[in-house]
Design a protein around this motif. Structure first.
Motif, PDB file in Angstrom:
ATOM      1  N   ASP A   1       0.833  -1.214   0.000  1.00 31.71           N
ATOM      2  CA  ASP A   1       0.000   0.000   0.000  1.00 31.71           C
ATOM      3  C   ASP A   1       0.860   1.254   0.000  1.00 31.71           C
ATOM      4  O   ASP A   1       0.553   2.238  -0.690  1.00 31.71           O
ATOM      5  N   ASP A   2       1.971   1.216   0.782  1.00 33.68           N
ATOM      6  CA  ASP A   2       2.869   2.381   0.817  1.00 33.68           C
ATOM      7  C   ASP A   2       3.504   2.604  -0.554  1.00 33.68           C
ATOM      8  O   ASP A   2       3.651   3.747  -1.008  1.00 33.68           O
ATOM      9  N   ALA A   3       3.895   1.492  -1.212  1.00 33.98           N
ATOM     10  CA  ALA A   3       4.504   1.616  -2.536  1.00 33.98           C
ATOM     11  C   ALA A   3       3.510   2.165  -3.543  1.00 33.98           C
ATOM     12  O   ALA A   3       3.844   3.036  -4.357  1.00 33.98           O
ATOM     13  N   GLU A   4       2.271   1.672  -3.482  1.00 35.16           N
ATOM     14  CA  GLU A   4       1.245   2.170  -4.396  1.00 35.16           C
ATOM     15  C   GLU A   4       0.944   3.637  -4.131  1.00 35.16           C
ATOM     16  O   GLU A   4       0.746   4.414  -5.074  1.00 35.16           O
ATOM     17  N   ALA A   5       0.935   4.006  -2.840  1.00 34.93           N
ATOM     18  CA  ALA A   5       0.692   5.419  -2.509  1.00 34.93           C
ATOM     19  C   ALA A   5       1.815   6.303  -3.029  1.00 34.93           C
ATOM     20  O   ALA A   5       1.581   7.408  -3.531  1.00 34.93           O
ATOM     21  N   GLU A   6       3.064   5.797  -2.935  1.00 31.53           N
ATOM     22  CA  GLU A   6       4.199   6.565  -3.443  1.00 31.53           C
ATOM     23  C   GLU A   6       4.142   6.700  -4.964  1.00 31.53           C
ATOM     24  O   GLU A   6       4.455   7.756  -5.514  1.00 31.53           O
ATOM     25  N   VAL A   7       3.729   5.612  -5.621  1.00 28.30           N
ATOM     26  CA  VAL A   7       3.577   5.672  -7.082  1.00 28.30           C
ATOM     27  C   VAL A   7       2.517   6.697  -7.461  1.00 28.30           C
ATOM     28  O   VAL A   7       2.703   7.506  -8.381  1.00 28.30           O
ATOM     29  N   ARG A   8       1.386   6.666  -6.735  1.00 29.33           N
ATOM     30  CA  ARG A   8       0.321   7.646  -7.021  1.00 29.33           C
ATOM     31  C   ARG A   8       0.807   9.065  -6.760  1.00 29.33           C
ATOM     32  O   ARG A   8       0.532   9.989  -7.540  1.00 29.33           O
ATOM     33  N   ALA A   9       1.542   9.236  -5.649  1.00 30.18           N
ATOM     34  CA  ALA A   9       2.049  10.575  -5.332  1.00 30.18           C
ATOM     35  C   ALA A   9       3.041  11.041  -6.392  1.00 30.18           C
ATOM     36  O   ALA A   9       3.023  12.206  -6.809  1.00 30.18           O
ATOM     37  N   SER A  10       3.921  10.119  -6.841  1.00 29.12           N
ATOM     38  CA  SER A  10       4.882  10.469  -7.889  1.00 29.12           C
ATOM     39  C   SER A  10       4.169  10.828  -9.182  1.00 29.12           C
ATOM     40  O   SER A  10       4.543  11.777  -9.874  1.00 29.12           O
ATOM     41  N   ARG A  11       3.124  10.040  -9.500  1.00 23.60           N
ATOM     42  CA  ARG A  11       2.364  10.312 -10.706  1.00 23.60           C
ATOM     43  C   ARG A  11       1.684  11.680 -10.609  1.00 23.60           C
ATOM     44  O   ARG A  11       1.668  12.452 -11.571  1.00 23.60           O
ATOM     45  N   ASP A  12       1.157  11.982  -9.429  1.00 26.30           N
ATOM     46  CA  ASP A  12       0.502  13.278  -9.246  1.00 26.30           C
ATOM     47  C   ASP A  12       1.509  14.420  -9.352  1.00 26.30           C
ATOM     48  O   ASP A  12       1.214  15.470  -9.939  1.00 26.30           O
ATOM     49  N   ARG A  13       2.710  14.193  -8.772  1.00 22.73           N
ATOM     50  CA  ARG A  13       3.745  15.237  -8.866  1.00 22.73           C
ATOM     51  C   ARG A  13       4.163  15.447 -10.314  1.00 22.73           C
ATOM     52  O   ARG A  13       4.344  16.581 -10.768  1.00 22.73           O
ATOM     53  N   TYR A  14       4.319  14.332 -11.040  1.00 21.83           N
ATOM     54  CA  TYR A  14       4.698  14.443 -12.452  1.00 21.83           C
ATOM     55  C   TYR A  14       3.617  15.177 -13.241  1.00 21.83           C
ATOM     56  O   TYR A  14       3.926  16.038 -14.081  1.00 21.83           O
ATOM     57  N   ALA A  15       2.344  14.816 -12.968  1.00 25.41           N
ATOM     58  CA  ALA A  15       1.249  15.478 -13.685  1.00 25.41           C
ATOM     59  C   ALA A  15       1.229  16.973 -13.377  1.00 25.41           C
ATOM     60  O   ALA A  15       0.994  17.802 -14.265  1.00 25.41           O
ATOM     61  N   ALA A  16       1.489  17.318 -12.099  1.00 21.97           N
ATOM     62  CA  ALA A  16       1.496  18.735 -11.724  1.00 21.97           C
ATOM     63  C   ALA A  16       2.642  19.477 -12.409  1.00 21.97           C
ATOM     64  O   ALA A  16       2.470  20.599 -12.901  1.00 21.97           O
ATOM     65  N   LEU A  17       3.829  18.832 -12.460  1.00 25.00           N
ATOM     66  CA  LEU A  17       4.976  19.454 -13.131  1.00 25.00           C
ATOM     67  C   LEU A  17       4.725  19.599 -14.627  1.00 25.00           C
ATOM     68  O   LEU A  17       5.072  20.617 -15.237  1.00 25.00           O
TER      69      LEU A  17
END
Length: 361
Positions: free
Chosen positions: A135-151
Motif C-alpha cells: 500500500d505504501d509503494a502504491e501510494a508513493e507511485v500515485r504521489a509520484s504520478r501526481d507530482r509528475y502530472a502537476a509538473l
C-alpha cells in the motif's frame, strides 16, 4: 542493536479460563497478550491503538464474533483478525474470511489450539507487513504520478505563456513595420518593409496558435494559414488581397514546419500581389491537400503569368527565402506550366526529415 518490541495480541473471548491459557501460551512465544471478555470491550481497546493482531471468538454475549469483526473493519488501520470458533461448520469460516478475517481456526477448551493460534497470528502479522509495504509503494507511485502530472501541467502552462508573449512581441514588431511601411514615401522601402512585416507575422501566428492549441507539439495547419491570410488581407493596400482565398484540409504539423510553410505562403502571395496583376487586383488562391503521408501546397493566380518581364528592381530575396524554406521542408518546388497564370506547387511530407537549414545568401 535494539531488539524488536513484542507484538501485542488482543484476545477477545468471554471465557476467562481459556483467556488465561491463551495468554500464558502466547507469552511464551514472544507475544504481549491482552484479554477482554466482550466484543464491545475489544472495540473500545482497539480504538486506543497499539494492537498488532486480534484473535476473536465467535460466540459471545452481546456482539458476537461476526458482528465484532464487521465493526473492526470500520476502524482506520485496523489490525489483522484471526477468527476463532468451537464450531466445525466450514460455512462459518467462509463467512468470516469474506467479512475480512485474515485467518480462521477451530479452538478447543483445553487450549491445544494455542500453538495453531501462534502460527496464525505470526502469519497474519507477516501478511499485514507485506500489505502495508504494498500500500505504501502504491501510494508513493500515485504521489509520484501526481507530482509528475502537476509538473507537466506547470510546464505546459509556462510554454503557453512563453508562446503567448513571443507571439505578442512579434505581432508588435509586425505592426511597427506596417506603420513604417505606411509612412514611407519610397515604393522600394515600402515593399521591403511590407515583406518583412509578412515574414514576422508568419512566425507570430505560429506562436499564437500554440498558445491556444490543445497540443503544444503541433499546429492545425489549415487554421494557421487562415489566420495568416487574414493578417495579409488586413495589411494590404487598396484592398488588393480582397480576392485571396484558402482551401485547406485539416492537417496537424509540427510548429517548425508550420513556420517554414507560412513564410513560403507569405512570399508567394506577396509575389502574386506585386506582379500578377499590373492593372489592379485579382484572385489569388492557396490550396492545401493531403495525399497520404504527403502534403501539396499550391499558390496560384490568374494573372499575366510567364508573359511578365522580370522586374529590374527585384533583389530575388523572396525566391531565395522560398528556396531556403523548401529545403528546410525537404520539399520540391515546381511551377505548373499548364496553368494560364502562375501556379507554384510545393510537395513535402507531413513529418520532418532531418535536413540542414541553409543560410540565406
Amino acid at each position: 542493536m535494539t531488539p524488536a518490541a513484542a507484538p501485542t495480541l488482543l484476545y477477545i473471548d468471554d471465557d476467562e479460563a481459556l483467556g488465561r491459557l491463551v495468554s500464558r501460551g502466547l507469552k511464551r512465544q514472544g507475544f504481549c497478550v491482552e484479554h477482554v471478555l466482550s466484543g464491545e470491550a475489544g472495540l473500545e481497546r482497539l480504538r486506543k491503538g497499539g494492537v498488532d493482531v486480534v484473535a476473536l471468538d465467535q460466540y459471545m454475549p452481546g456482539l458476537d464474533g461476526l458482528e465484532t469483526l464487521e465493526q473492526i473493519q470500520n476502524i482506520p488501520d485496523a489490525p489483522p483478525v484471526v477468527f476463532v470458533t468451537a464450531s466445525q461448520d466450514s460455512s462459518i469460516a467462509v463467512t468470516a474470511l469474506k467479512a475480512g478475517a485474515a485467518d480462521y481456526l477451530v479452538k478447543d477448551t483445553q487450549g491445544d489450539f494455542v500453538p495453531l493460534l501462534q502460527v496464525a497470528a505470526d502469519q497474519a502479522l507477516r501478511q499485514a507487513v507485506i500489505r502495508k509495504a504494498r500500500d505504501d509503494a502504491e501510494a508513493e507511485v500515485r504521489a509520484s504520478r501526481d507530482r509528475y502530472a502537476a509538473l507537466a501541467a506547470e510546464r505546459e502552462m509556462l510554454l503557453r505563456e512563453v508562446n503567448h508573449r513571443v507571439g505578442n512581441s512579434l505581432q508588435i514588431i509586425a505592426s511597427l513595420l506596417h506603420l513604417q511601411a505606411s509612412s514611407s514615401k519610397e515604393s522600394e522601402v515600402k515593399a521591403a518593409l511590407t515583406n518583412a512585416m509578412g515574414r514576422v507575422a508568419a512566425v507570430a501566428q505560429v506562436h499564437r496558435r500554440l498558445y491556444t492549441s490543445h497540443d503544444l507539439k503541433s499546429v492545425m495547419l489549415n487554421q494557421y494559414l487562415e489566420a495568416l491570410l487574414e493578417d495579409l488581407r488586413r495589411s494590404a493596400e487598396g484592398n488588393r488581397m480582397s480576392r485571396l482565398t484558402l482551401d485547406a484540409e485539416a492537417v496537424e504539423i509540427d510548429p517548425d514546419r508550420a513556420v517554414a510553410i507560412g513564410i513560403v505562403v507569405n512570399e508567394l502571395v506577396m509575389n502574386a500581389v506585386k506582379y500578377a496583376y499590373p492593372e489592379g487586383k485579382g484572385p489569388i488562391h492557396v490550396v492545401l491537400k493531403a495525399q497520404g503521408d504527403d502534403l501539396e501546397l499550391a499558390i496560384s493566380d490568374d494573372g499575366v503569368g510567364l508573359a511578365v518581364k522580370a522586374n529590374p528592381h527585384s533583389t530575388g530575396m523572396g525566391q531565395r527565402i522560398v528556396n531556403a524554406m523548401a529545403t528546410k521542408l525537404d520539399a520540391s518546388v515546381e511551377r505548373d506550366p499548364a496553368h494560364a497564370g502562375t501556379r507554384m506547387v510545393l510537395r513535402f511530407r507531413r513529418t520532418n526529415i532531418a535536413a540542414p537549414t541553409p543560410a540565406i545568401a
